[in-house]
Design a protein around this motif. Structure first.
Motif, PDB file in Angstrom:
ATOM      1  N   GLN A  35       0.774  -1.101  -0.205  1.00  0.00           N
ATOM      2  CA  GLN A  35      -0.005   0.002   0.074  1.00  0.00           C
ATOM      3  C   GLN A  35       0.674   1.353  -0.021  1.00  0.00           C
ATOM      4  OE1 GLN A  35      -3.277  -0.295  -0.412  1.00  0.00           O
ATOM      5  NE2 GLN A  35      -3.153  -2.582  -0.136  1.00  0.00           N
ATOM      6  N   SER A  36       2.069   1.199   0.224  1.00  0.00           N
ATOM      7  CA  SER A  36       2.910   2.503   0.223  1.00  0.00           C
ATOM      8  C   SER A  36       4.308   1.952   0.072  1.00  0.00           C
ATOM      9  CB  SER A  36       2.896   2.842   1.709  1.00  0.00           C
ATOM     10  OG  SER A  36       3.363   2.190   2.729  1.00  0.00           O
ATOM     11  N   ALA A  37       5.293   3.001  -0.123  1.00  0.00           N
ATOM     12  CA  ALA A  37       6.778   2.920  -0.426  1.00  0.00           C
ATOM     13  C   ALA A  37       7.190   2.066   0.768  1.00  0.00           C
ATOM     14  CB  ALA A  37       7.261   4.044  -0.581  1.00  0.00           C
ATOM     15  N   ASP A  38       6.831   2.375   2.105  1.00  0.00           N
ATOM     16  CA  ASP A  38       7.400   1.759   3.230  1.00  0.00           C
ATOM     17  C   ASP A  38       7.293   0.301   3.289  1.00  0.00           C
ATOM     18  OD1 ASP A  38       8.338   4.219   4.189  1.00  0.00           O
ATOM     19  OD2 ASP A  38       6.538   4.660   5.319  1.00  0.00           O
ATOM     20  N   GLU A  39       5.920  -0.268   2.830  1.00  0.00           N
ATOM     21  CA  GLU A  39       5.783  -1.605   2.860  1.00  0.00           C
ATOM     22  C   GLU A  39       6.642  -2.316   1.766  1.00  0.00           C
ATOM     23  OE1 GLU A  39       1.831  -2.449   2.392  1.00  0.00           O
ATOM     24  OE2 GLU A  39       1.015  -1.397   4.153  1.00  0.00           O
ATOM     25  N   LEU A  40       6.918  -1.623   0.679  1.00  0.00           N
ATOM     26  CA  LEU A  40       7.698  -2.142  -0.560  1.00  0.00           C
ATOM     27  C   LEU A  40       9.243  -2.330   0.113  1.00  0.00           C
ATOM     28  CD1 LEU A  40       7.730  -3.186  -3.292  1.00  0.00           C
ATOM     29  CD2 LEU A  40       8.156  -0.898  -3.958  1.00  0.00           C
ATOM     30  N   GLU A  41       9.609  -1.182   0.913  1.00  0.00           N
ATOM     31  CA  GLU A  41      10.946  -1.450   1.453  1.00  0.00           C
ATOM     32  C   GLU A  41      11.122  -2.384   2.526  1.00  0.00           C
ATOM     33  OE1 GLU A  41      13.709   0.138   0.796  1.00  0.00           O
ATOM     34  OE2 GLU A  41      12.883   1.423  -0.826  1.00  0.00           O
ATOM     35  N   ARG A  42      10.073  -2.666   3.322  1.00  0.00           N
ATOM     36  CA  ARG A  42      10.028  -3.671   4.199  1.00  0.00           C
ATOM     37  C   ARG A  42       9.995  -5.321   3.472  1.00  0.00           C
ATOM     38  NH1 ARG A  42       6.590  -0.400   7.259  1.00  0.00           N
ATOM     39  NH2 ARG A  42       4.719  -1.553   6.292  1.00  0.00           N
ATOM     40  N   LEU A  43       9.171  -5.182   2.440  1.00  0.00           N
ATOM     41  CA  LEU A  43       9.296  -6.436   1.591  1.00  0.00           C
ATOM     42  C   LEU A  43      10.725  -6.610   0.936  1.00  0.00           C
ATOM     43  CD1 LEU A  43       7.601  -8.658   0.142  1.00  0.00           C
ATOM     44  CD2 LEU A  43       7.314  -7.182  -1.718  1.00  0.00           C
ATOM     45  N   GLY A  44      11.440  -5.591   0.611  1.00  0.00           N
ATOM     46  CA  GLY A  44      12.659  -5.862  -0.038  1.00  0.00           C
ATOM     47  C   GLY A  44      13.472  -6.290   1.029  1.00  0.00           C
ATOM     48  N   ALA A  45      13.368  -5.949   2.587  1.00  0.00           N
ATOM     49  CA  ALA A  45      14.277  -6.318   3.436  1.00  0.00           C
ATOM     50  C   ALA A  45      13.966  -7.714   3.775  1.00  0.00           C
ATOM     51  CB  ALA A  45      14.320  -5.327   4.674  1.00  0.00           C
ATOM     52  N   GLY A  46      12.797  -8.008   3.755  1.00  0.00           N
ATOM     53  CA  GLY A  46      12.313  -9.635   4.236  1.00  0.00           C
ATOM     54  C   GLY A  46      12.903 -10.485   3.160  1.00  0.00           C
ATOM     55  N   LEU A  47      12.778 -10.081   1.898  1.00  0.00           N
ATOM     56  CA  LEU A  47      13.263 -11.144   0.889  1.00  0.00           C
ATOM     57  C   LEU A  47      14.821 -11.211   1.027  1.00  0.00           C
ATOM     58  CD1 LEU A  47      11.274 -10.071  -1.990  1.00  0.00           C
ATOM     59  CD2 LEU A  47      11.036 -12.042  -0.782  1.00  0.00           C
ATOM     60  N   ALA A  48      15.386 -10.009   1.481  1.00  0.00           N
ATOM     61  CA  ALA A  48      17.088  -9.998   1.843  1.00  0.00           C
ATOM     62  C   ALA A  48      17.524 -11.005   2.624  1.00  0.00           C
ATOM     63  CB  ALA A  48      17.427  -8.518   1.935  1.00  0.00           C
ATOM     64  N   ILE A  49      16.625 -11.068   3.797  1.00  0.00           N
ATOM     65  CA  ILE A  49      16.860 -12.131   4.769  1.00  0.00           C
ATOM     66  C   ILE A  49      16.923 -13.350   4.300  1.00  0.00           C
ATOM     67  CG2 ILE A  49      15.887 -13.148   7.097  1.00  0.00           C
ATOM     68  CD1 ILE A  49      14.939 -10.451   7.747  1.00  0.00           C
ATOM     69  N   PHE A  50      15.895 -13.797   3.241  1.00  0.00           N
ATOM     70  CA  PHE A  50      15.619 -15.227   2.641  1.00  0.00           C
ATOM     71  C   PHE A  50      16.822 -15.516   1.870  1.00  0.00           C
ATOM     72  CE2 PHE A  50      11.292 -14.546   3.851  1.00  0.00           C
ATOM     73  CZ  PHE A  50      10.950 -16.023   4.355  1.00  0.00           C
ATOM     74  N   ARG A  51      17.608 -14.163   1.116  1.00  0.00           N
ATOM     75  CA  ARG A  51      18.595 -14.482   0.310  1.00  0.00           C
ATOM     76  C   ARG A  51      19.782 -14.872   1.327  1.00  0.00           C
ATOM     77  NH1 ARG A  51      21.229 -10.054  -3.839  1.00  0.00           N
ATOM     78  NH2 ARG A  51      22.977 -11.538  -4.650  1.00  0.00           N
ATOM     79  N   THR A  52      20.223 -14.254   2.366  1.00  0.00           N
ATOM     80  CA  THR A  52      21.294 -14.440   3.064  1.00  0.00           C
ATOM     81  C   THR A  52      21.210 -15.888   3.445  1.00  0.00           C
ATOM     82  OG1 THR A  52      21.094 -12.067   3.839  1.00  0.00           O
ATOM     83  CG2 THR A  52      22.358 -13.713   5.227  1.00  0.00           C
ATOM     84  N   GLN A  53      19.944 -16.350   4.203  1.00  0.00           N
ATOM     85  CA  GLN A  53      19.842 -17.708   4.618  1.00  0.00           C
ATOM     86  C   GLN A  53      20.517 -18.787   3.490  1.00  0.00           C
ATOM     87  OE1 GLN A  53      19.468 -18.620   7.608  1.00  0.00           O
ATOM     88  NE2 GLN A  53      19.363 -16.357   8.553  1.00  0.00           N
ATOM     89  N   LYS A  54      19.798 -18.413   2.437  1.00  0.00           N
ATOM     90  CA  LYS A  54      20.052 -19.552   1.199  1.00  0.00           C
ATOM     91  C   LYS A  54      21.606 -19.271   0.787  1.00  0.00           C
ATOM     92  CE  LYS A  54      17.927 -22.139  -1.402  1.00  0.00           C
ATOM     93  NZ  LYS A  54      17.157 -23.344  -1.206  1.00  0.00           N
ATOM     94  N   LEU A  55      22.108 -18.371   0.925  1.00  0.00           N
ATOM     95  CA  LEU A  55      23.419 -18.247   0.434  1.00  0.00           C
ATOM     96  C   LEU A  55      24.389 -18.986   1.419  1.00  0.00           C
ATOM     97  CD1 LEU A  55      23.831 -14.666  -1.018  1.00  0.00           C
ATOM     98  CD2 LEU A  55      23.724 -16.514  -2.236  1.00  0.00           C
ATOM     99  N   ASP A  56      23.892 -18.634   2.955  1.00  0.00           N
ATOM    100  CA  ASP A  56      24.832 -19.486   3.788  1.00  0.00           C
ATOM    101  C   ASP A  56      24.768 -21.029   3.630  1.00  0.00           C
ATOM    102  OD1 ASP A  56      25.342 -17.098   4.986  1.00  0.00           O
ATOM    103  OD2 ASP A  56      23.838 -17.240   6.473  1.00  0.00           O
ATOM    104  N   ARG A  57      23.428 -21.365   3.172  1.00  0.00           N
ATOM    105  CA  ARG A  57      23.148 -22.666   2.986  1.00  0.00           C
ATOM    106  C   ARG A  57      24.011 -23.479   1.763  1.00  0.00           C
ATOM    107  NH1 ARG A  57      17.259 -25.144   2.013  1.00  0.00           N
ATOM    108  NH2 ARG A  57      17.205 -24.203   4.035  1.00  0.00           N
ATOM    109  N   LEU A  58      24.296 -22.389   0.548  1.00  0.00           N
ATOM    110  CA  LEU A  58      25.078 -22.932  -0.449  1.00  0.00           C
ATOM    111  C   LEU A  58      26.471 -22.857   0.200  1.00  0.00           C
ATOM    112  CD1 LEU A  58      23.293 -20.888  -3.449  1.00  0.00           C
ATOM    113  CD2 LEU A  58      23.357 -23.330  -2.994  1.00  0.00           C
ATOM    114  N   SER A  59      26.920 -22.032   0.867  1.00  0.00           N
ATOM    115  CA  SER A  59      28.486 -21.746   1.360  1.00  0.00           C
ATOM    116  C   SER A  59      28.703 -23.226   2.169  1.00  0.00           C
ATOM    117  CB  SER A  59      28.386 -20.755   2.069  1.00  0.00           C
ATOM    118  OG  SER A  59      28.053 -19.713   1.502  1.00  0.00           O
ATOM    119  N   ARG A  60      27.659 -23.442   2.852  1.00  0.00           N
ATOM    120  CA  ARG A  60      27.868 -24.857   3.669  1.00  0.00           C
ATOM    121  C   ARG A  60      27.887 -26.148   2.791  1.00  0.00           C
ATOM    122  NH1 ARG A  60      24.179 -22.349   7.122  1.00  0.00           N
ATOM    123  NH2 ARG A  60      22.382 -23.711   6.372  1.00  0.00           N
TER     124      ARG A  60
END
Length: 228
Positions: A106-131
């Motif tokens: 509904q707003s730009a702030d929600e879009l920023e939070r969505l991007g931050a949440g997706l970045a968390i998933f990306r970090t976890q996935k990259l850590d799994r690939l590193s392991r």
């Protein structure tokens, strides 16, 4: 008044089972298709270079296989980033995902939070690939130790060497299959994350254009109403 978002319904066990059963293989299959296209391009360039080498020197055609393959691999690997790094990322998927993002926030702030949440998933996935990379290195070290101690060690009996060669071949095939599947999975994950990142940029652009199109004051509202 701000619109309240309806509460999300929890996933059923059947949905979770289907996603677990088909999600991983589907992701690996997508990575195999991406790598298959790159492999096909490499073989095509190698065939062209092999033909060129044979035309230039008929007598040494048998020695042209390795240079042609090495040149083709280098050309494909050091190609344009839009064709190598961004392989598997399409404008159609970006547009669809960007539209879904714009409709879900509904707003730009929600879009920023969505991007931050997706970045968390990306970090976890990259850590799994590193392991997994660490585990692959350990597996390669174990395989190398087995070869040096059961195949290449001096003074071994012929039967022991034969058994060692058989086990080494089987282990090498399994290792290459697992490594290939892991590479396909990593390639698909990279394509997914790049699609999400480009879609976020496109969603921000779409949302900014919608905000600019809205009337900002009474005068703009009157002009917009008269223009209808």
């Amino acid at each position: 008044m701000a619109r309240e978002r309806p509460p999300s319904r929890p996933e059923s066990r059947w949905t979770l089972f289907v996603d677990t059963l088909f999600g991983g293989p589907g992701l690996v299959g997508a990575g195999v298709r991406i790598l298959g296209r790159r492999l096909g391009l490499t073989l095509l360039v190698a065939a062209v270079m092999f033909t060129y080498f044979c035309v230039m020197d008929h007598a040494r055609w048998a020695q042209s296989f390795l240079p042609a393959i090495c040149f083709a691999a280098a050309v494909v690997y050091f190609g344009l980033p839009s064709r190598t790094v961004s392989a598997g990322v399409t404008a159609q998927n970006i547009d669809k995902l960007a539209d879904a993002m714009v409709q879900s926030v509904q707003s730009a702030d929600e879009l920023e939070r969505l991007g931050a949440g997706l970045a968390i998933f990306r970090t976890q996935k990259l850590d799994r690939l590193s392991r997994f990379s660490v585990l692959a290195g350990i597996g390669w070290a174990v395989l190398f130790w087995y070869v040096t101690s059961h195949v290449l060690a001096p003074g071994l009996a012929t039967a022991v060497v034969g058994t060692g060669v058989l086990y080494t071949g089987m282990a090498a095939i399994v290792f290459l299959i697992v490594l290939g599947l892991a590479s396909a999975h990593a390639t698909a994950v990279r394509a997914v994350h790049q699609t999400v990142e480009f879609a976020l940029l496109e969603a921000k652009r779409l949302q900014a254009s919608v905000v600019r199109a809205l009337p900002t004051g009474p005068a703009d509202a009157v002009e917009s109403f008269l223009a209808l």
